[in-house]
Write an enzyme that holds these catalytic residues in place. Structure first.
Site, PDB file in Angstrom:
ATOM      1  CB  THR A   2      61.228   7.820  64.448  1.00 48.85           C
ATOM      2  OG1 THR A   2      60.973   8.185  65.804  1.00 48.85           O
ATOM      3  CG2 THR A   2      61.720   9.034  63.678  1.00 48.85           C
ATOM      4  CB  SER A  14      47.614  26.542  46.652  1.00 47.46           C
ATOM      5  OG  SER A  14      46.223  26.462  46.424  1.00 47.46           O
ATOM      6  N   GLY A  15      50.100  26.031  48.498  1.00 46.17           N
ATOM      7  CA  GLY A  15      51.529  26.145  48.734  1.00 46.17           C
ATOM      8  C   GLY A  15      52.152  24.828  49.150  1.00 46.17           C
ATOM      9  CB  THR A  41      41.416  28.007  52.380  1.00 43.66           C
ATOM     10  OG1 THR A  41      41.557  27.758  53.782  1.00 43.66           O
ATOM     11  CG2 THR A  41      40.338  29.056  52.172  1.00 43.66           C
ATOM     12  CB  CYS A  42      42.742  27.746  47.223  1.00 49.74           C
ATOM     13  SG  CYS A  42      42.520  28.299  45.525  1.00 49.74           S
ATOM     14  CB  CYS A  47      40.249  30.385  44.969  1.00 54.29           C
ATOM     15  SG  CYS A  47      41.541  30.899  46.094  1.00 54.29           S
ATOM     16  CE  LYS A  50      36.451  34.172  44.607  1.00 55.67           C
ATOM     17  NZ  LYS A  50      37.328  34.889  45.536  1.00 55.67           N
ATOM     18  CE1 TYR A 176      41.422  40.285  46.835  1.00 55.70           C
ATOM     19  CE2 TYR A 176      42.232  41.379  48.800  1.00 55.70           C
ATOM     20  CZ  TYR A 176      42.401  41.007  47.487  1.00 55.70           C
ATOM     21  OH  TYR A 176      43.539  41.361  46.829  1.00 55.70           O
ATOM     22  CD  GLU A 180      36.119  38.062  46.204  1.00 56.76           C
ATOM     23  OE1 GLU A 180      37.025  38.233  45.375  1.00 56.76           O
ATOM     24  OE2 GLU A 180      36.109  37.086  47.002  1.00 56.76           O
ATOM     25  CG  LEU A 308      46.741  37.437  46.878  1.00 57.96           C
ATOM     26  CD1 LEU A 308      47.508  38.426  45.995  1.00 57.96           C
ATOM     27  CD2 LEU A 308      45.242  37.524  46.601  1.00 57.96           C
ATOM     28  CB  THR A 309      45.841  30.656  45.599  1.00 58.37           C
ATOM     29  OG1 THR A 309      44.831  30.367  46.581  1.00 58.37           O
ATOM     30  CG2 THR A 309      46.316  29.353  44.982  1.00 58.37           C
ATOM     31  CB  VAL A 340      40.916  39.997  40.334  1.00 60.16           C
ATOM     32  CG1 VAL A 340      39.432  40.228  40.038  1.00 60.16           C
ATOM     33  CG2 VAL A 340      41.762  40.448  39.144  1.00 60.16           C
ATOM     34  CG  HIS A 436      38.987  49.007  17.753  1.00 58.50           C
ATOM     35  ND1 HIS A 436      38.648  49.887  18.766  1.00 58.50           N
ATOM     36  CD2 HIS A 436      38.090  49.212  16.750  1.00 58.50           C
ATOM     37  CE1 HIS A 436      37.606  50.598  18.383  1.00 58.50           C
ATOM     38  NE2 HIS A 436      37.242  50.213  17.172  1.00 58.50           N
ATOM     39  CD  GLU A 441      40.398  49.692  21.591  1.00 62.68           C
ATOM     40  OE1 GLU A 441      41.156  50.160  20.740  1.00 62.68           O
ATOM     41  OE2 GLU A 441      39.221  49.345  21.369  1.00 62.68           O
TER      42      GLU A 441
END
Length: 447
Positions: A2, A14-15, A41-42, A47, A50, A176, A180, A308-309, A340, A436, A441
């Site tokens: 142990t 990521s987390g 995965t990301c 992500c 992709k 998604y 995509e 989401l990451t 997105v 512009h 805008e």
């Protein structure tokens, strides 16, 4: 045997990486338990690869637009193997950087699957690891259905191991991943049919989704709604998809099942120690990421929050501040999260849709929307519209939702997300000075 630590993290996506490294910087002794490569995965199957594919698709479209602008060139064939080597080399670099950062932070890497034996003990690779705090960050995986012939198709993980692009593909799903890949593979030359059971991109603004659907069809993507696929049959290179109404779709050279994701929670020993999961297998947590067992927390896609990451990362930051940073009330605010869909064109949103806002605020909701052809297309006499929408409430017209479809929206929405978390109002938008000529805008000038 142990080994004792202050914190054990299950999962190096990521987390999990965020929690492990940040806790170690506070002086915690951390063990990070992960049977696969760092990044989850990301970085490895989501992500990053992709988005690389999305960039390739954008370059394919840019070649065609360049010809319309007057450049003397012939759009070339996409070398999938060359791209794949570039992508894989980049991902290997990410893994190496993660490994080095973990080493510098003093995090102990345990390259094995972990299973909880008690509220403070994890078994991995024949060794027991013990800590007063355990964080579950094991993510999710593509859903696999018990349908005849399911094994004839791919799930999203398999796309990145393809050795060649298929000439035609049937994609089952409407979220998604399905949207995509339909856009990306079509841009690179595949014939694509998207078979949707209910509706495309549930949870996004209906008006913008309809506009995206029209543009996808204009690109040659066949969208077949109300398709309840019951199985696949045939052989590699000539696959058919059957639906419950007796119709057959195809033949396709390949099939992609994009029918959702399931949490990686079923092999962790959660039931034995009392960690509750919901009916779909997601680990149940409160506003501070606590599970039903004291000392055990969970973040990311293994919980039923936005998959989401950046959400996993932000929840991880808040959790570490609570556990080791002297901020016992720290928690992640799930309001006004930007996201997105990297379709073609990209579709982004922050906050509530019009439907969600009206359900909560009723007649106090005001909606402003605009359609226009972005300058880069208008010069070439194209007519694909960008669509934008603001959803507001109250006398001060506080912005509850911001939605945009069109080139560049993936980059322009980040700053608006910061402002919305600070209580952005429509008056503040209209008083700001616009850049512009840009598409962004128009978000300031809607009326």
């Amino acid at each position: 045997m142990t080994r004792d630590f202050d914190l054990i993290v299950l999962g190096a996506g990521s987390g999990g990486l965020t929690v492990a490294q940040r806790a170690a910087r506070y002086g915690a002794r951390v063990a990070l338990v992960e049977p696969g490569p760092p990044g989850g995965t990301c970085a490895n199957l989501g992500c990053v690869p992709k988005k690389a594919l999305w960039f390739a698709a954008q370059l394919a479209h840019a070649q065609a637009l360049a010809v319309e602008y007057g450049f003397d060139l012939t759009p070339g064939r996409f070398d999938w193997n060359h791209f794949r080597l570039l992508r894989d080399r980049y991902i290997e670099g990410i893994r190496a950087r993660y490994t080095e950062r973990l080493r510098e932070a003093g995090v102990t890497w345990v390259g094995a699957a972990g299973r909880l034996l008690a509220r403070d003990t994890v078994q991995a690779g024949g060794t027991h690891y013990r800590a007063p705090q355990i964080v579950i960050a094991t993510g999710a995986r593509p859903r696999r259905l018990r349908l005849p012939g399911f094994e004839l198709g791919m799930v999203s993980d398999d796309v990145f191991s393809m050795r060649a692009l298929p000439r035609s593909i049937g994609i089952v799903g409407g979220g998604y991943v399905a949207t995509e890949f339909a856009c990306l593979l079509r841009a690179l030359g595949c014939e694509v049919e998207l078979l949707i059971r209910k509706q495309l991109l549930d949870g996004f603004d209906a008006e913008l989704v309809q506009a995206l659907s029209a543009q996808m069809r204009a690109q040659g993507i066949r969208i077949t709604p109300q398709s309840n696929v019951s199985g696949a049959r045939g052989e590699a290179g000539a696959l058919l998809l059957d639906d419950v109404r007796g119709a057959a779709h195809g033949p396709y050279e390949a099939v992609l099942w994009a029918v959702g994701r399931v949490p990686n929670s079923d092999a962790l020993g959660l039931e034995e120690i009392g960690v509750a999961r919901d009916g779909k297998g997601f680990v149940q947590v409160d506003a501070h990421q606590n599970t039903t067992v004291p000392g055990i927390s969970a973040i990311g896609d293994v919980t039923d929050g936005p998959a989401l990451t950046p959400v996993a990362v932000s929840a991880g930051y808040a959790l570490v501040e609570r556990l080791f940073g002297g901020q016992p009330e720290a928690s992640f605010d799930y309001q006004a999260i930007p996201t997105v869909v990297f379709a073609d064109p990209p579709l982004g949103k922050i906050g509530l849709t019009e439907e969600q806002a009206r359900a909560s605020y009723g007649d106090a909701v005001a909606v402003y929307s605009k359609r226009f052809v972005p300058l880069q297309f208008a010069v070439a006499e194209r007519r694909e519209p960008t669509v934008m929408k603001l959803v507001c409430t109250g006398d001060d017209e506080r912005v509850l939702g911001l939605h945009a479809l069109g080139p560049g929206v993936d980059e322009m929405l980040q700053g608006f997300a910061v402002a919305m978390r600070r209580g952005l109002t429509r008056r503040e938008l209209r008083s700001a000075v616009a850049i512009h000529p840009t598409s962004s805008e128009e978000l300031l000038l809607m009326h």
